[in-house]
Design a protein around this motif. Structure first.
Motif, PDB file in Angstrom:
ATOM      1  N   ASP A   1       0.849  -1.198   0.000  1.00 53.67           N
ATOM      2  CA  ASP A   1       0.000   0.000   0.000  1.00 53.67           C
ATOM      3  C   ASP A   1       0.881   1.243   0.000  1.00 53.67           C
ATOM      4  O   ASP A   1       1.665   1.465   0.928  1.00 53.67           O
ATOM      5  N   VAL A   2       0.757   2.041  -1.046  1.00 55.89           N
ATOM      6  CA  VAL A   2       1.558   3.264  -1.158  1.00 55.89           C
ATOM      7  C   VAL A   2       0.653   4.489  -1.259  1.00 55.89           C
ATOM      8  O   VAL A   2       1.071   5.542  -1.770  1.00 55.89           O
ATOM      9  N   ALA A   3      -0.572   4.380  -0.751  1.00 52.76           N
ATOM     10  CA  ALA A   3      -1.526   5.492  -0.858  1.00 52.76           C
ATOM     11  C   ALA A   3      -0.978   6.767  -0.246  1.00 52.76           C
ATOM     12  O   ALA A   3      -1.207   7.871  -0.754  1.00 52.76           O
ATOM     13  N   HIS A   4      -0.219   6.627   0.847  1.00 51.26           N
ATOM     14  CA  HIS A   4       0.318   7.813   1.517  1.00 51.26           C
ATOM     15  C   HIS A   4       1.382   8.509   0.673  1.00 51.26           C
ATOM     16  O   HIS A   4       1.626   9.718   0.829  1.00 51.26           O
ATOM     17  N   LEU A   5       2.020   7.764  -0.237  1.00 49.31           N
ATOM     18  CA  LEU A   5       3.032   8.357  -1.118  1.00 49.31           C
ATOM     19  C   LEU A   5       2.422   8.893  -2.419  1.00 49.31           C
ATOM     20  O   LEU A   5       2.989   9.785  -3.050  1.00 49.31           O
ATOM     21  N   VAL A   6       1.286   8.342  -2.797  1.00 51.23           N
ATOM     22  CA  VAL A   6       0.613   8.778  -4.021  1.00 51.23           C
ATOM     23  C   VAL A   6      -0.211  10.038  -3.783  1.00 51.23           C
ATOM     24  O   VAL A   6      -0.363  10.883  -4.678  1.00 51.23           O
ATOM     25  N   LYS A   7      -0.724  10.171  -2.578  1.00 53.77           N
ATOM     26  CA  LYS A   7      -1.606  11.292  -2.248  1.00 53.77           C
ATOM     27  C   LYS A   7      -0.979  12.632  -2.632  1.00 53.77           C
ATOM     28  O   LYS A   7       0.181  12.904  -2.350  1.00 53.77           O
ATOM     29  N   ASP A   8      -1.759  13.437  -3.323  1.00 54.32           N
ATOM     30  CA  ASP A   8      -1.377  14.806  -3.721  1.00 54.32           C
ATOM     31  C   ASP A   8      -0.256  14.865  -4.771  1.00 54.32           C
ATOM     32  O   ASP A   8       0.312  15.933  -5.004  1.00 54.32           O
ATOM     33  N   THR A   9       0.081  13.726  -5.403  1.00 52.56           N
ATOM     34  CA  THR A   9       1.133  13.743  -6.428  1.00 52.56           C
ATOM     35  C   THR A   9       0.573  13.902  -7.832  1.00 52.56           C
ATOM     36  O   THR A   9       1.313  14.238  -8.763  1.00 52.56           O
ATOM     37  N   GLY A  10      -0.705  13.611  -8.012  1.00 48.60           N
ATOM     38  CA  GLY A  10      -1.291  13.660  -9.346  1.00 48.60           C
ATOM     39  C   GLY A  10      -1.096  12.377 -10.139  1.00 48.60           C
ATOM     40  O   GLY A  10      -1.509  12.300 -11.303  1.00 48.60           O
TER      41      GLY A  10
END
Length: 322
Positions: free
Chosen positions: A303-312
């Motif tokens: 799970d990488v949702a925290h790294l994807v968030k706000d990156t576009g």
């Protein structure tokens, strides 16, 4: 051939990564892709503690030697032997950049890569898993090339994904016979571009390509990007009596595994967002080998949702009607 030892009191674990497909800009500090790839592999290694890391192709792009070197150093940092096969993007500018990248990889002591016979491409080699003096499983690390020009029924010429060539398949069959006679119990073939038989396997598992009622493991979110015509590979695998599993990369949004005519045809789990992905399918594929051979193959999602968030960074959605 390189030999790796399985401990008598433990399974031998392989962690497969697939299609990171990063260019030099994407590895630079500040780009969102690199932290996702590094975090994903860190978590996979920490959890699975593999004895070997393999990569089923598309590490970077031809001539981007900086990216190949960064990726090699990343793998070296885990202090675990690692091995790769080439993908179509690694190959897409011809053989010379592949040979240069191969020389770069071979300078890394933990890299098990071998060139193999140039008659079949580059990077056709074998890794044996032994317990003491007893052979167990052999990995066929196979080059599936890039693309080939094909003449369609209407006479039009079109570039399509390549296949395993007839002389290549004959050689694979000969090698399987050799390793079977040498006492190996089974084998897994690792390559990038899926075999043509993946199409029939997918249709059996997912009628119409959009789901089905079979007990298949994994998902299909895009059509199979193999060579468009029969390649003759499946009969060779069945006749070998040794190659029981095939693991392919290439299709970033397919990760299903299907028992097809006695052979387990499997897609690897994509690692990172490079080129295109679906974030929920991010991770690696874990293969465990016990004293009797290949024991289990499954995907391990990170799970990488925290790294994807706000990156576009967006998920790829396949257009089934195109």
């Amino acid at each position: 051939m390189k030999i790796l030892q399985k401990k008598a009191d433990a399974d031998f674990t392989i962690l497969n990564l697939s299609d990171p497909q990063m260019n030099g800009f994407e590895w630079q500090e500040g780009h969102p892709y690199a932290p996702i790839v590094r975090y994903t592999i860190d978590k996979l290694v920490e959890k699975n503690k593999p004895d070997l890391i393999t990569v089923t192709g598309d590490m970077a792009y031809p001539g981007d030697y900086e990216s190949y070197e960064i990726f090699a150093q990343l793998l070296d940092g885990y202090n675990i032997p690692w091995a790769i096969v080439w993908g179509n993007h690694d190959h897409q500018s011809g053989i010379e950049p592949v040979l240069k990248a191969a020389e770069l990889f071979k300078k890394h002591p933990l890299c098990l890569f071998e060139d193999g016979d140039p008659a079949y491409g580059n990077g056709n080699y074998f890794i044996g898993i032994h317990e003491g003096d007893s052979p167990i499983t052999v990995l066929f690390m196979i080059d599936s090339h890039n693309s080939v020009e094909m003449t369609l029924e209407n006479g039009e010429k079109k570039w399509v994904y390549d296949k395993l060539w007839p002389n290549h398949l004959e050689w694979i069959g000969q090698q399987a016979k050799h390793y079977k006679n040498a006492g190996y119990k089974d084998a897994m073939m690792m390559l990038h571009i899926p075999l043509y038989s993946y199409r029939a396997a997918a249709e059996k598992a997912f009628p119409g390509g959009r789901g089905g009622d079979s007990e298949v493991y994994g998902q299909q979110h895009e059509l199979i990007a193999s060579h468009p015509a029969e390649d003759g590979a499946l009969p060779v695998l069945k006749e070998s009596g040794l190659i029981t599993h095939v693991l392919a990369g290439h299709d970033h949004c397919n990760n299903f595994m299907v028992d097809h005519e006695g052979i387990k045809l499997m897609f690897a789990c994509k690692t990172g967002p490079g080129c295109y992905w679906q974030s929920a399918m991010n991770g690696g594929t874990v293969i465990t080998i016990d004293s009797n051979g290949i024991k289990d193959v499954h995907h391990d999602f990170v799970d990488v949702a925290h790294l994807v968030k706000d990156t576009g960074i967006k998920d790829f959605v396949y257009n089934w009607d195109k």
